[in-house]
Design an enzyme around this catalytic site. Sequence first.
Site, mmCIF file in Angstrom:
data_model
loop_
_atom_site.group_PDB
_atom_site.id
_atom_site.type_symbol
_atom_site.label_atom_id
_atom_site.label_comp_id
_atom_site.label_asym_id
_atom_site.label_seq_id
_atom_site.Cartn_x
_atom_site.Cartn_y
_atom_site.Cartn_z
ATOM 1 N N HIS A 86 0.950 -1.172 0.066
ATOM 2 C CA HIS A 86 0.030 0.039 -0.099
ATOM 3 C C HIS A 86 0.706 1.290 -0.010
ATOM 4 O O HIS A 86 0.305 2.566 -0.376
ATOM 5 C CB HIS A 86 -1.042 0.124 1.074
ATOM 6 C CG HIS A 86 -2.042 -0.969 1.175
ATOM 7 N ND1 HIS A 86 -2.752 -1.261 0.011
ATOM 8 C CD2 HIS A 86 -2.248 -1.988 1.918
ATOM 9 C CE1 HIS A 86 -3.671 -2.221 0.256
ATOM 10 N NE2 HIS A 86 -3.383 -2.493 1.552
ATOM 11 N N ASP A 146 -2.820 -10.625 -2.368
ATOM 12 C CA ASP A 146 -3.463 -10.179 -1.460
ATOM 13 C C ASP A 146 -4.834 -9.593 -1.564
ATOM 14 O O ASP A 146 -5.391 -9.222 -2.651
ATOM 15 C CB ASP A 146 -2.553 -8.733 -0.873
ATOM 16 C CG ASP A 146 -2.901 -8.235 0.642
ATOM 17 O OD1 ASP A 146 -2.287 -8.713 1.290
ATOM 18 O OD2 ASP A 146 -4.088 -7.745 0.622
ATOM 19 N N HIS A 170 -6.473 -7.143 -0.543
ATOM 20 C CA HIS A 170 -6.450 -5.686 -0.829
ATOM 21 C C HIS A 170 -5.816 -5.053 -2.143
ATOM 22 O O HIS A 170 -4.792 -5.793 -2.463
ATOM 23 C CB HIS A 170 -6.066 -4.965 0.324
ATOM 24 C CG HIS A 170 -6.767 -5.401 1.558
ATOM 25 N ND1 HIS A 170 -6.218 -6.129 2.536
ATOM 26 C CD2 HIS A 170 -7.879 -4.892 2.186
ATOM 27 C CE1 HIS A 170 -7.055 -6.330 3.461
ATOM 28 N NE2 HIS A 170 -8.055 -5.478 3.573
ATOM 29 N N ASP A 199 -4.970 -12.787 2.944
ATOM 30 C CA ASP A 199 -6.254 -12.051 3.658
ATOM 31 C C ASP A 199 -7.624 -12.483 2.627
ATOM 32 O O ASP A 199 -8.521 -11.925 3.147
ATOM 33 C CB ASP A 199 -5.953 -10.764 4.211
ATOM 34 C CG ASP A 199 -5.338 -9.880 3.188
ATOM 35 O OD1 ASP A 199 -5.125 -10.467 1.978
ATOM 36 O OD2 ASP A 199 -4.999 -8.812 3.538
HETATM 37 ZN ZN ZN Z 1 -4.199 -7.242 2.637
#
Ligand code: ZN
Length: 287
Positions: free
Chosen positions: A114, A150, A152, A230
């Site tokens: 991120h 991931d 996200h 995740d």
């Molecule tokens: Zn994540």
Amino acid sequence: MKIITDERCTSYSRPGHPERPSRISGTLARLRSQSEMALSWAEPTEAKDAPILRAHSPELLASLDKPYDFDADTPYYLEIAAHARRSVGGALEALKSARAGEPAFSLMRPPGHHATRNQAMGFCYLNSIAIATLEAHATGAKRVAVYDFDVHHGNGTEAILKDTPGAAFFSIHQFPCYPGTGSKNVGNNCFNFPVAPGTPRMEYRRILTEALEGLKRFEPDIIAVSAGFDAYARDPLANGTLEAEDYFWLGESFRKLGIPFFSILEGGYSDDLPELIFAYLKGIDGK
Ligand SMILES: [Zn+2]
């Protein structure tokens, strides 16, 4: 297969924060107590400024030494700059190992995908996978692909690698979800595969396969994997549906491509994380 880790990465925490030391210590215990795979071990060194500054501004790098939280998710910790540099070092070591013919997994925290050029966010301080990708490119790789599974969206990796010649980014992630980006392709080299919350497992796998097909068409000479766990069915942070055997399948899929690749740990917040990483590594190992 090489595991790159340094237990100093378990020495910082904030009460209640999901990105916690047991993610690493529990996985280390699992890997040390197993005898199914032959693992070699290496420790990363702290990444130097030069490779980091290909991806980040000097201001961001300097801000890691200042005792201020970036946001509620991404607090200041004592020596976070050294921790983040070692996590980047893990990715660089994994790259080196992959090039020498041995797949590698960097088992480090903090995660990185991120973090943008100028902004630490979402538990991430320095973008290890983007830094390793640019390092690979600067040291002779012609075509580097990043595959990010991931749950996200890897917004930081996308922002850093967008329109970089010889790099391509493939991200499969829940949408809508944090950080709110990743609904469509960006630039000429960032390919996003949004997955609706609660999408059934086999449909999720189909989308992962579609991204993998895109990656193959790019014909990379090295693959950098942002391995976040995740999208697991029982992860507390999102609404994925994947099971341990899907992570085995992902590891197996990369092995079968026959292209040098390395993986680094991004997210994954369930207490089952050690089993998920173990399944992924078993898939890579293939024995
Ligand atoms: Zn994540």
